[in-house]
Design a protein around this motif. Structure first.
Motif, PDB file in Angstrom:
ATOM      1  N   GLN A  32       2.323   5.351 -24.026  1.00 31.77           N
ATOM      2  CA  GLN A  32       3.892   5.110 -24.438  1.00 31.77           C
ATOM      3  C   GLN A  32       4.633   4.452 -23.414  1.00 31.77           C
ATOM      4  N   VAL A  33       4.196   4.226 -22.197  1.00 28.68           N
ATOM      5  CA  VAL A  33       4.866   3.355 -21.195  1.00 28.68           C
ATOM      6  C   VAL A  33       3.740   2.608 -20.192  1.00 28.68           C
ATOM      7  N   LEU A  34       4.216   1.373 -20.017  1.00 23.00           N
ATOM      8  CA  LEU A  34       3.238   0.640 -18.933  1.00 23.00           C
ATOM      9  C   LEU A  34       4.203   0.089 -17.661  1.00 23.00           C
ATOM     10  N   VAL A  35       3.857   0.681 -16.595  1.00 23.89           N
ATOM     11  CA  VAL A  35       4.658   0.225 -15.337  1.00 23.89           C
ATOM     12  C   VAL A  35       3.750  -0.561 -14.247  1.00 23.89           C
ATOM     13  N   GLU A  36       4.366  -0.818 -13.391  1.00 27.48           N
ATOM     14  CA  GLU A  36       3.865  -1.659 -12.297  1.00 27.48           C
ATOM     15  C   GLU A  36       3.055  -0.442 -11.564  1.00 27.48           C
ATOM     16  N   ASP A  37       2.160  -1.004 -10.735  1.00 23.47           N
ATOM     17  CA  ASP A  37       1.405   0.127  -9.513  1.00 23.47           C
ATOM     18  C   ASP A  37       2.709   0.349  -8.582  1.00 23.47           C
ATOM     19  N   VAL A  46      -0.281  10.636 -15.975  1.00 27.06           N
ATOM     20  CA  VAL A  46      -0.066   9.118 -15.217  1.00 27.06           C
ATOM     21  C   VAL A  46      -1.694   9.016 -15.231  1.00 27.06           C
ATOM     22  N   ILE A  47      -1.824   7.800 -15.559  1.00 25.68           N
ATOM     23  CA  ILE A  47      -3.553   7.094 -15.445  1.00 25.68           C
ATOM     24  C   ILE A  47      -2.976   5.563 -14.599  1.00 25.68           C
ATOM     25  N   GLY A  48      -3.551   5.818 -13.474  1.00 23.01           N
ATOM     26  CA  GLY A  48      -3.335   4.520 -12.424  1.00 23.01           C
ATOM     27  C   GLY A  48      -3.985   4.851 -11.240  1.00 23.01           C
ATOM     28  N   GLY A  49      -5.280   5.543 -11.353  1.00 21.08           N
ATOM     29  CA  GLY A  49      -5.924   5.784 -10.246  1.00 21.08           C
ATOM     30  C   GLY A  49      -7.098   4.802 -10.207  1.00 21.08           C
ATOM     31  N   THR A  50      -8.188   5.373  -9.251  1.00 24.17           N
ATOM     32  CA  THR A  50      -9.157   4.151  -8.987  1.00 24.17           C
ATOM     33  C   THR A  50     -10.320   4.426 -10.027  1.00 24.17           C
ATOM     34  N   ASN A  51     -10.351   5.644 -10.736  1.00 28.47           N
ATOM     35  CA  ASN A  51     -11.490   5.909 -11.501  1.00 28.47           C
ATOM     36  C   ASN A  51     -10.901   5.942 -13.153  1.00 28.47           C
ATOM     37  N   GLY A  52      -9.576   5.768 -13.415  1.00 25.75           N
ATOM     38  CA  GLY A  52      -9.275   5.569 -14.587  1.00 25.75           C
ATOM     39  C   GLY A  52      -9.268   7.137 -15.473  1.00 25.75           C
ATOM     40  N   ILE A  83       0.975  -1.084   0.069  1.00 23.63           N
ATOM     41  CA  ILE A  83       0.147   0.034   0.206  1.00 23.63           C
ATOM     42  C   ILE A  83       0.845   1.237   0.221  1.00 23.63           C
ATOM     43  N   GLN A  84       2.042   1.148   0.838  1.00 27.30           N
ATOM     44  CA  GLN A  84       3.045   2.090   0.821  1.00 27.30           C
ATOM     45  C   GLN A  84       3.449   2.711  -0.640  1.00 27.30           C
ATOM     46  N   LYS A  85       3.790   1.565  -1.165  1.00 29.31           N
ATOM     47  CA  LYS A  85       4.442   1.866  -2.622  1.00 29.31           C
ATOM     48  C   LYS A  85       3.236   2.108  -3.657  1.00 29.31           C
ATOM     49  N   SER A  86       1.959   1.715  -3.593  1.00 28.49           N
ATOM     50  CA  SER A  86       0.998   1.760  -4.473  1.00 28.49           C
ATOM     51  C   SER A  86       0.762   3.341  -4.883  1.00 28.49           C
ATOM     52  N   PHE A  87       0.446   3.588  -6.075  1.00 26.31           N
ATOM     53  CA  PHE A  87      -0.235   4.791  -6.583  1.00 26.31           C
ATOM     54  C   PHE A  87      -1.617   4.935  -6.478  1.00 26.31           C
ATOM     55  N   TYR A  88      -2.054   3.546  -6.994  1.00 25.94           N
ATOM     56  CA  TYR A  88      -3.564   3.486  -6.856  1.00 25.94           C
ATOM     57  C   TYR A  88      -4.151   3.770  -5.517  1.00 25.94           C
ATOM     58  N   GLU A  89      -3.520   3.088  -4.512  1.00 23.55           N
ATOM     59  CA  GLU A  89      -4.254   3.389  -3.010  1.00 23.55           C
ATOM     60  C   GLU A  89      -4.118   4.847  -2.617  1.00 23.55           C
ATOM     61  N   LYS A  90      -3.296   5.587  -3.122  1.00 24.05           N
ATOM     62  CA  LYS A  90      -3.084   6.919  -2.601  1.00 24.05           C
ATOM     63  C   LYS A  90      -4.136   7.987  -2.947  1.00 24.05           C
ATOM     64  N   ALA A 142      -4.992  11.898  -4.036  1.00 22.61           N
ATOM     65  CA  ALA A 142      -4.085  12.898  -4.888  1.00 22.61           C
ATOM     66  C   ALA A 142      -2.962  13.376  -4.344  1.00 22.61           C
ATOM     67  N   ARG A 143      -3.349  13.953  -3.046  1.00 27.00           N
ATOM     68  CA  ARG A 143      -2.199  14.733  -2.353  1.00 27.00           C
ATOM     69  C   ARG A 143      -0.931  13.772  -2.013  1.00 27.00           C
ATOM     70  N   ASN A 144      -1.190  12.640  -1.551  1.00 26.23           N
ATOM     71  CA  ASN A 144      -0.330  11.533  -1.275  1.00 26.23           C
ATOM     72  C   ASN A 144       0.538  11.173  -2.521  1.00 26.23           C
ATOM     73  N   ARG A 145       0.023  11.197  -3.699  1.00 27.07           N
ATOM     74  CA  ARG A 145       0.466  11.005  -4.842  1.00 27.07           C
ATOM     75  C   ARG A 145       1.499  11.760  -5.266  1.00 27.07           C
ATOM     76  N   ILE A 146       1.133  13.148  -4.979  1.00 27.61           N
ATOM     77  CA  ILE A 146       2.099  14.203  -5.334  1.00 27.61           C
ATOM     78  C   ILE A 146       3.252  14.015  -4.307  1.00 27.61           C
ATOM     79  N   ALA A 147       3.070  14.080  -2.989  1.00 22.72           N
ATOM     80  CA  ALA A 147       3.999  13.817  -2.105  1.00 22.72           C
ATOM     81  C   ALA A 147       5.027  12.716  -2.288  1.00 22.72           C
ATOM     82  N   SER A 148       4.712  11.664  -2.830  1.00 22.12           N
ATOM     83  CA  SER A 148       5.499  10.477  -3.108  1.00 22.12           C
ATOM     84  C   SER A 148       6.178  10.623  -4.149  1.00 22.12           C
ATOM     85  N   ILE A 149       5.867  11.447  -5.449  1.00 23.20           N
ATOM     86  CA  ILE A 149       6.667  11.263  -6.621  1.00 23.20           C
ATOM     87  C   ILE A 149       7.471  12.720  -6.633  1.00 23.20           C
ATOM     88  N   VAL A 150       7.218  13.846  -6.151  1.00 19.96           N
ATOM     89  CA  VAL A 150       7.880  14.909  -6.293  1.00 19.96           C
ATOM     90  C   VAL A 150       9.160  14.794  -5.324  1.00 19.96           C
TER      91      VAL A 150
END
Length: 305
Positions: free
Chosen positions: A226-231, A156-162, A16-23, A25-33
């Motif tokens: 263009q790119v496929l990655v894991e969550d 990046v498209i990897g959230g709960t709603n697509g 869950i800590q590594k998951s983009f899907y589970e976060k 929006a604010r946590n996604r920003i904090a985890s990537i920048v």
């Protein structure tokens, strides 16, 4: 037994800590920048909540479901737009869309290295349908202006709603799209198709079918992204950092014609197919039914091969 349960619990927590899907929006920003680099624009409380929702006695959100601001990713200055899928499915309303448009137009003035867009939306907010539809057109126009200025838009498209409806269209105007298997990208959502055409056409409750048809793997294999990655936050961060460095293709008539020809070929070849397995088989992929169980790395290897 307790040790086993504790181990499983730790593994689930780590995922869950590594998951983009589970976060959020604010946590996604904090985890990537880069750490402490994010500066929010139009912070909560600095602008009124949606007047359209208030008139319908619907509780609004302090950020109207989208966060915008400036940040750095691996020391590159970027603008960030992140939709909050947990508020009304990330749907676009008047203020939500205005924040996105404003951020894109600001990019034209200040010329960041790139605009990074975390799309997580089912489309237009039906409660604000007219305003939302107009806003989608404004987002599209602003994205094209940003591209024309040579500024990459990395989505990046990897959230709960697509990314569905108008936001599906907007996503495809990006210069670089990154998807996870959990992400979904299409114009009409599964529930919309089922409502209009019946369950025989598309069963929205068949989650495996939905992800095979609209998910990251099939979009990647069909060259729609263009790119496929894991969550995985680390993989996504690296993919975003690489996308920021790419140049922006010129959108001229020849480029658009090439894109259109490719889509027309896919339409002519596969129109009428109701499952991606048949398409994967027609692409001469060995054991196409196994694709759903493969990792992003394995799918990338198939395409490269």
């Amino acid at each position: 037994m307790n040790n086993s349960n504790n181990k499983d619990s730790r593994q689930a927590h780590a995922h869950i800590q590594k998951s983009f899907y589970e976060k959020t929006a604010r946590n996604r920003i904090a985890s990537i920048v880069d750490k402490d680099s994010f500066v929010e624009i139009l912070k909560p409380g600095s602008v009124p909540t949606s007047p359209n929702l208030a008139s319908l006695d619907i509780t609004g959100s302090f950020d109207d479901g989208v966060i915008i601001g400036k940040a750095k990713i691996k020391d590159d200055a970027v603008y960030i737009i992140a939709q909050e899928g947990r508020f009304m499915g990330g749907a676009v309303g008047e203020m939500h869309g205005a924040k996105i448009v404003g951020m894109l137009l600001k990019a034209l003035e200040e010329k960041p290295k790139a605009v990074v867009f975390f799309v997580d939306s089912g489309g237009v907010r039906l409660h604000e349908a007219n305003a939302g539809l107009i806003t989608i057109s404004e987002i599209m126009r602003a994205m094209l202006k940003v591209r024309n200025a040579g500024i990459p838009i990395v989505t990046v498209i990897g959230g709960t709603n697509g990314a569905f409806g108008g936001m599906g269209i907007c996503s495809c105007l990006s210069t670089h799209i990154i998807m996870t298997e959990e992400g979904r990208l299409a114009l009409s959502g599964p529930e919309v198709i089922e409502t209009l055409k019946g369950v025989e056409e598309f069963d929205s409750k068949d989650r495996a079918l939905v992800w095979r048809v609209t998910g990251g793997k099939t979009r990647y294999l069909l060259d729609h992204v263009q790119v496929l990655v894991e969550d995985d936050i680390n993989e996504i961060t690296q993919a975003v950092a690489e996308g920021i460095q790419l140049s922006v293709a010129n959108i001229d008539l020849a480029y658009l014609q090439q894109q259109q020809d490719g889509l027309q070929q896919q339409y002519d070849q596969w129109f009428g197919e109701k499952d991606s397995i048949a398409i994967w088989e027609a692409m001469n992929i060995n054991d196409p039914e196994s694709i759903s169980m493969l990792s992003a790395k394995q799918v990338r290897a198939i395409k490269q091969g």
